[in-house]
Write a protein that holds these residues in place. Structure first.
Motif, PDB file in Angstrom:
ATOM      1  N   SER A 136       0.749  -1.371  -0.255  1.00 30.59           N
ATOM      2  CA  SER A 136       0.061  -0.458  -0.135  1.00 30.59           C
ATOM      3  C   SER A 136       0.870   1.176  -0.220  1.00 30.59           C
ATOM      4  O   SER A 136       2.144   1.251   0.210  1.00 30.59           O
ATOM      5  CB  SER A 136      -1.282   0.004   1.003  1.00 30.59           C
ATOM      6  N   VAL A 137       0.165   1.774  -0.860  1.00 32.91           N
ATOM      7  CA  VAL A 137       1.136   3.723   0.191  1.00 32.91           C
ATOM      8  C   VAL A 137      -0.488   4.687   0.312  1.00 32.91           C
ATOM      9  O   VAL A 137      -1.548   4.594  -0.292  1.00 32.91           O
ATOM     10  CB  VAL A 137       1.178   4.681  -1.466  1.00 32.91           C
ATOM     11  N   GLY A 138      -0.577   5.021   1.773  1.00 30.32           N
ATOM     12  CA  GLY A 138      -1.449   5.378   2.528  1.00 30.32           C
ATOM     13  C   GLY A 138      -2.618   4.503   1.896  1.00 30.32           C
ATOM     14  O   GLY A 138      -2.552   3.062   2.734  1.00 30.32           O
ATOM     15  N   ASP A 139      -3.387   5.096   1.937  1.00 27.72           N
ATOM     16  CA  ASP A 139      -4.987   3.922   1.559  1.00 27.72           C
ATOM     17  C   ASP A 139      -5.003   3.200   0.356  1.00 27.72           C
ATOM     18  O   ASP A 139      -5.968   2.875   0.277  1.00 27.72           O
ATOM     19  CB  ASP A 139      -6.064   4.906   2.353  1.00 27.72           C
ATOM     20  N   ASP A 165      -2.458   8.773  -3.946  1.00 26.01           N
ATOM     21  CA  ASP A 165      -1.862   8.151  -3.018  1.00 26.01           C
ATOM     22  C   ASP A 165      -1.825   6.797  -4.198  1.00 26.01           C
ATOM     23  O   ASP A 165      -1.122   5.963  -4.169  1.00 26.01           O
ATOM     24  CB  ASP A 165      -2.578   7.547  -1.904  1.00 26.01           C
ATOM     25  N   MET A 166      -3.005   6.659  -5.011  1.00 29.21           N
ATOM     26  CA  MET A 166      -4.038   5.931  -5.828  1.00 29.21           C
ATOM     27  C   MET A 166      -2.026   5.674  -6.778  1.00 29.21           C
ATOM     28  O   MET A 166      -1.861   4.682  -7.987  1.00 29.21           O
ATOM     29  CB  MET A 166      -4.528   6.124  -6.667  1.00 29.21           C
ATOM     30  N   ASP A 207       4.490   3.238  -8.076  1.00 31.55           N
ATOM     31  CA  ASP A 207       5.649   1.903  -8.084  1.00 31.55           C
ATOM     32  C   ASP A 207       5.532  -0.002  -7.890  1.00 31.55           C
ATOM     33  O   ASP A 207       6.625  -0.373  -8.086  1.00 31.55           O
ATOM     34  CB  ASP A 207       5.312   2.096  -6.362  1.00 31.55           C
ATOM     35  N   VAL A 208       3.898  -0.233  -8.462  1.00 34.75           N
ATOM     36  CA  VAL A 208       4.151  -1.296  -8.812  1.00 34.75           C
ATOM     37  C   VAL A 208       4.515  -2.042  -9.797  1.00 34.75           C
ATOM     38  O   VAL A 208       5.307  -2.776 -10.292  1.00 34.75           O
ATOM     39  CB  VAL A 208       2.534  -1.949  -9.244  1.00 34.75           C
ATOM     40  N   ARG A 209       4.340  -0.527 -11.071  1.00 36.92           N
ATOM     41  CA  ARG A 209       5.029  -0.742 -12.959  1.00 36.92           C
ATOM     42  C   ARG A 209       6.201  -0.928 -13.210  1.00 36.92           C
ATOM     43  O   ARG A 209       6.784  -1.538 -13.360  1.00 36.92           O
ATOM     44  CB  ARG A 209       4.014   0.382 -13.489  1.00 36.92           C
ATOM     45  N   ARG A 210       6.914  -0.005 -11.959  1.00 34.16           N
ATOM     46  CA  ARG A 210       8.425  -0.050 -11.658  1.00 34.16           C
ATOM     47  C   ARG A 210       9.028  -1.519 -11.555  1.00 34.16           C
ATOM     48  O   ARG A 210       9.699  -2.205 -11.712  1.00 34.16           O
ATOM     49  CB  ARG A 210       8.849   0.798 -10.849  1.00 34.16           C
ATOM     50  N   ARG A 211       8.140  -2.095 -10.046  1.00 29.78           N
ATOM     51  CA  ARG A 211       8.244  -2.993  -9.789  1.00 29.78           C
ATOM     52  C   ARG A 211       7.924  -4.152 -11.416  1.00 29.78           C
ATOM     53  O   ARG A 211       9.015  -5.387 -10.899  1.00 29.78           O
ATOM     54  CB  ARG A 211       8.137  -3.588  -8.410  1.00 29.78           C
ATOM     55  N   VAL A 212       7.558  -4.755 -11.380  1.00 25.48           N
ATOM     56  CA  VAL A 212       6.952  -4.641 -12.785  1.00 25.48           C
ATOM     57  C   VAL A 212       8.384  -5.322 -13.280  1.00 25.48           C
ATOM     58  O   VAL A 212       8.503  -6.222 -13.975  1.00 25.48           O
ATOM     59  CB  VAL A 212       5.678  -5.313 -13.424  1.00 25.48           C
TER      60      VAL A 212
END
Length: 303
Positions: free
Chosen positions: A249-252, A273-274, A280-285
């Protein structure tokens, strides 16, 4: 964006437009995220060309919001007034295998209305939230079904010409979660052609799809459906899951524990937040799999 000129407000009313001041758009999106603006509810849909001309003459920027189920709006005071089609009882008119539907109609209710007339084919779309217009814009699909397969004509307001036009299905390019409609086109009605099918068979198909959704999707949480499109030959959700990001998560704003391609508003998430979670998820993938994920959710940008 606020409208305060009483002359303009009177002109809007004459066009069958209801003006609501300072509306929270978070209340009109399935994510529960969005800033505030004036809302213009369009009661007479064919007044759209006159309405848009009126707004342009008065230098009022606008954006159109459909059912709010596949969109991420910015925080704070929005720089546009929001246009939304309003119809208490959207029409679904059936003539043989042809179905004429108001684009303000709920997608799921349309599927069940057609089922009662022994018209099937769209069972897989029963649990997809939002309106018919939103389904058309994204060529909504699930469990092997895409709405574009059944489209024969669409009546659309085209901002490029300022006119309401009728497009035949062959003139519209339907691809995976993408169509050739311009971002500022507004769909008004659609003519569908559906195959005949026994009601009991349709209902069984609907039941199976609903069971699959309940088992795999966070239906009781605020989400916008899948955040990313599946890359060719792959699954965005599977890659995110393999990275162990469920619950991240990032924030809520949080990656769903049930389906890794659903990001949920777990409390009072903001657009910031979203967006940070998506990035972040795009970068990790990208770093792990070498795949650049493309957003399926429509992100409204202020510039």
């Amino acid at each position: 964006m606020r409208i305060s000129d009483p002359i303009l407000i009177g002109a809007l009313a004459a066009l069958g437009v209801e003006h609501e001041a300072g509306v929270s758009l978070a209340d009109r999106t399935s994510l529960g995220i969005g800033g505030t603006s004036d809302l213009l509810l369009i009661l007479r849909h064919h007044s759209l060309p006159e309405l848009v001309r009126l707004l342009k003459q008065n230098d009022v920027p606008y954006r159109f919001l459909g059912g709010g189920s596949n969109v991420l709006l910015p925080d704070g005071e929005l720089p546009w007034v929001i246009l939304q089609l309003e119809r208490q009882n959207p029409e679904v008119r059936i003539d043989g295998n042809s179905v004429l539907v108001d684009c303000a109609a709920d997608l799921g209710r349309t599927v069940t209305t057609c089922a009662k007339a022994d018209l099937g084919g769209m069972e897989g779309l029963i649990g997809v939230p939002g309106t018919i217009g939103g389904a058309l814009r994204m060529n909504a699909g699930a469990y092997g079904t895409q709405i574009g397969t059944f489209v024969r004509e669409v009546q659309v307001y085209r901002a490029a010409t300022g006119q309401i036009e009728t497009l035949r299905g062959a003139e519209i390019n339907f691809e995976y979660r993408h169509t050739s409609f311009a971002p500022d086109d507004i769909m008004l009605t659609v003519l569908l052609e559906l195959p005949s099918k026994p009601y009991t068979e349709i209902i069984q198909g609907i039941r199976i799809c609903n069971e699959k959704r309940r088992a795999s999707q966070p239906l009781n949480q605020k989400s916008a459906g899948c955040i990313f499109k599946n890359p060719p030959g792959g699954s965005a959700g599977r890659m995110i899951d393999e990275l162990g990001l469920k619950g991240h998560s990032v924030g809520d704003a949080r990656v769903s524990d049930r389906h890794a391609n659903f990001f949920v508003n777990a409390g009072h998430a903001t657009a910031a937040d979203m967006l940070a979670l998506i990035a972040d998820v795009r970068r990790r993938v990208r770093e792990r799999f070498g795949v650049e994920l493309e957003e399926e959710v429509i992100v409204w940008k202020e510039s």
